[in-house]
Each structure stands twice: as structure tokens, then as C-alpha cells.
Design a protein around this motif. Sequence first.
Motif, mmCIF file in Angstrom:
data_model
loop_
_atom_site.group_PDB
_atom_site.id
_atom_site.type_symbol
_atom_site.label_atom_id
_atom_site.label_comp_id
_atom_site.label_asym_id
_atom_site.label_seq_id
_atom_site.Cartn_x
_atom_site.Cartn_y
_atom_site.Cartn_z
ATOM 1 N N HIS A 111 0.871 -1.189 0.000
ATOM 2 C CA HIS A 111 0.000 0.000 0.000
ATOM 3 C C HIS A 111 0.898 1.226 0.000
ATOM 4 C CE1 HIS A 111 -3.668 2.240 0.542
ATOM 5 N NE2 HIS A 111 -3.150 2.875 1.581
ATOM 6 N N LEU A 153 -11.834 2.378 4.208
ATOM 7 C CA LEU A 153 -13.125 2.254 3.526
ATOM 8 C C LEU A 153 -14.279 1.955 4.493
ATOM 9 C CD1 LEU A 153 -11.366 2.195 0.962
ATOM 10 C CD2 LEU A 153 -12.779 0.349 0.114
ATOM 11 N N PRO A 155 -15.389 3.623 7.019
ATOM 12 C CA PRO A 155 -16.190 4.751 7.522
ATOM 13 C C PRO A 155 -17.629 4.823 7.018
ATOM 14 C CG PRO A 155 -13.974 5.486 7.093
ATOM 15 C CD PRO A 155 -14.033 4.062 6.632
ATOM 16 N N ILE A 180 -3.193 -2.100 11.844
ATOM 17 C CA ILE A 180 -3.030 -0.639 11.835
ATOM 18 C C ILE A 180 -4.318 -0.099 12.447
ATOM 19 C CG2 ILE A 180 -3.028 1.340 10.228
ATOM 20 C CD1 ILE A 180 -1.434 -0.571 8.295
ATOM 21 N N ASN A 182 -7.352 2.798 12.606
ATOM 22 C CA ASN A 182 -7.971 3.864 11.821
ATOM 23 C C ASN A 182 -9.202 4.366 12.560
ATOM 24 O OD1 ASN A 182 -8.766 1.060 10.619
ATOM 25 N ND2 ASN A 182 -10.462 2.362 10.022
ATOM 26 N N LEU A 250 -1.724 4.210 5.956
ATOM 27 C CA LEU A 250 -0.478 3.515 6.315
ATOM 28 C C LEU A 250 -0.353 2.153 5.651
ATOM 29 C CD1 LEU A 250 -0.425 4.283 10.136
ATOM 30 C CD2 LEU A 250 1.268 5.057 8.456
#
Length: 374
Positions: A111, A153, A155, A180, A182, A250
Motif C-alpha cells: 500500500h 473504507l 467509515p 493498523i 484507523n 499507512l
Amino acid sequence: MSELMRAIGLMSGTSMDGIDVAMLATDGENDVERGPFLAVSYDPAFRERLKQGLEDAKTIRVRTERPGILADLQRELTLRHAAAVERFLELNGLSAADIDILGFHGQTVLHRPDDALTVQIGDGPLLATETGIDVVYDMRANDMVHGGQGAPLVPAYHAALAQGLKNAAWPVCFVNIGGISNLTFLGRDGAIIAFDSGPGNTLIDQWVETHAGVPYDQGGMIASEGRVVASLAERYLDNPFFTAEKRRSLDRNDFLPPEGDEAELSDGARTLAYLTAAAILKSAGHLPEMPKTFIICGGGRHNRIIMADLRELASHHGSAVLSAEDAGFDGDAMEAEAWAYLAARSLKGLPLTFPGTTGARQPVSGGVVARTRK
Ligand SMILES: Nc1ncnc2c1ncn2[C@@H]1O[C@H](COP(=O)(O)OP(=O)(O)OP(=O)(O)O)[C@@H](O)[C@H]1O
Ligand SMILES: CC(=O)N[C@H]1[C@@H]2OC[C@@H](O2)[C@@H](O)[C@@H]1O[C@H](C)C(=O)O
């Protein structure tokens, strides 16, 4: 009320611990009925292959390239997803004909939002053939084409869930502590702002795997015996990621675990747990206002030390910290549920991402549909 689709979401996240399978009945808009959930763990040998896949992916320049073991790995991963779907259906007395769509995340192996490059391995057409169910896959790419970071994605799904919240003080912020972390900020006025907030569990996992031979710090037990090494925590928190003007998503390898001589086992785990919590609060400093309620999802909420640190740090701002369950949700199922929801949205051509979530220039849909030969 528009017709509800029965959608199954499949998530293999950055922790690479397994496949999460969740079902929803949804119209891809405000109607969401949550169904059953299944977690299928990867065996250690397959986790090692995934790690090798991440190494081999480092040379990718064009997102369709599959160097090294990646072509084989993509097939294996897809077949494991097909087996997970089959097991899920069997356990819940369902058949393929009962399901309208599968939302297939695949495995992120690379990514690089700065280069508009994101690669999730996973063969959508093969999954459709194996399961006999239509598949929406590759949901991140179109966002990048439109100037977005390709993540997060989830949210859009958080926003839908928030409508059912009772007794939570707004603004509300969903935080996913996976590999990670978010977060998704939801304002009283309908504002939606989201970004990756820092390392979640990956550093802790790598640290305890190297120094204790265990895949993760269960319940935060190892951390509970240690002390925060302030200089080490500060080194991580000084990373330009936290102060950059533009919020950036990230890659798993953007933050690397400490060197072996920087801390002993429990102090390292304690420091990294603190880092996970402090990174979330530091990143939340970029929001228009401090959320009144944080709702914590993802595997990291099972780490008591992370949760205690979050509560302590959030209390300085007068904010409450709830686990997803406290808020009436399932914190382990949420990402897989989100992929089911996004698949339903994709089929209707609805936006998956927004300027406030990924930085896309405008709200954009995404995903590729693989139809079965039925
Ligand atoms: N009982 C537990 N105690 C402590 N940590 C746990 C526990 N269960 C899971 N975890 C942590 O949660 C991680 C998995 O979290 P999750 O499944 O939310 O991540 P993911 O979906 O793979 O990642 P991402 O959201 O970044 O894609 C594990 O690797 C582990 O570190
Ligand atoms: C590129 C990629 O796979 N990113 C993941 C990762 O894991 C957590 C965080 O980083 C988030 O940005 C995203 O996943 C979640 C599911 C998302 O897109 O919302």
C-alpha cells in the motif's frame, strides 16, 4: 424502504491472523440488519507464506504484477476464502442461493498511497466460481484513481451504524484497532472524517513473536508486567506521520518494531501498547473537535493495557471510551460486516469513499463485480 440484499463480507486484515466472515441484510444505505459471524484462523505456516508474500510484493510497480510466490499465494488465499464461505453457510444452515453477494477484501500486500499504488491479492472470478455467488472485489483501487488514499473504507459503514446509537454523546468516533488503527469521526451535523491513526497491533505482534514466540499479547498480559520506556514511545510519536499536513493512510511496514536491545520483553510490549493508545489520541488532534465518545473495535480492544491507556488519555479531554460491545455492536465482526455493506453499495453504484474519508476528489463508488456462471 428499498429491498434488502443478503451480503457476506470477507476480511483478511493487516494482522494476517485469519479470515473474518460476516453476514448482513442491507440496502447499502440506512438499513442494516446484522447477521452471524465466523472467524477462521490461519495456521502458522500460511501466515509465514503471507509474510513472504509481503516481501515479494515490495518489487511491484504495476498493480497487476504478481512476482515471486504471489500468483500461487493469491490462488491459495482465494481457495481458503471459498472454504471459509462454505463453512459459514453450513454452520448457519444456508446455501449459496440464499446469498446475493460476497464482498471480498483480499489481502493487502502493498500500500503506497503516495504513488497511488495499492495491491490486494485475491481472485474475485475464482471465488465466484468456487462459491457460486457473485463477488465484489478490489474495492480500493477506484478511490485512488480519484485522488484518494485507497483507505480507510470502513467509515461509510460506521456512519450507517452510528444512526442506531443510543445514549452516546456526540461527536462520536469509531476506532478500529487492527494491525493498523484507523478512526472515523462523525459530527452532529453529519460530518464524516476518517483516516489511519497509527500502528495498531502489528508492532506488538511482531515484538512478542520475536521475543516470546507467541503470535500476540493475549489480553495485554505481557504488557501488564512492564513499564513504558518513555524515550522509545516518544521516538515513535515523533514520526512525521503524526504532524503531516495531509492525513496519509499507512502500509503495514511504515512503522517497524523496536530493535531487541531497546527494551526487555514486557517493557517493549507495555511501551507499544501505550504507543497504540497515544497514537490514536494524537491523530484525533487533527479532528475539528475532540470526540465525546470513542467506540473501539478490532482485536486491539482485547488488550486491557491498550484500553486502560486509551481511557486515561481520553479522560484528559473529557471523552468516554466504549468497547464496540458496550455500544451494541460486535467489534470482531465489524470490518467483515463493512465489506458486506460496501459490496451492496457497490452493486448500487453508491459511493464507498468521500473527500473526508480517503481524500478522494469527490464521493466515489468502487469495486469490480465477478458474476457466477449460473
Ligand atoms: N485476546 C486478545 N488479546 C490481545 N490482543 C488480541 C486478542 N485478540 C486479538 N488481538 C489482537 O488483534 C489482532 C487482530 O485484530 P483484527 O482482526 O482487528 O486485525 P485485522 O483486521 O487483521 O487488521 P486491520 O484492521 O489492520 O486490517 C491480533 O493480531 C492481535 O494482535
Ligand atoms: C490498505 C489497507 O488494507 N489498509 C487497511 C489497514 O488496516 C487498517 C487500516 O490499515 C485501514 O486503512 C485499512 O483497512 C480498513 C478495513 C479500511 O479500509 O477501513
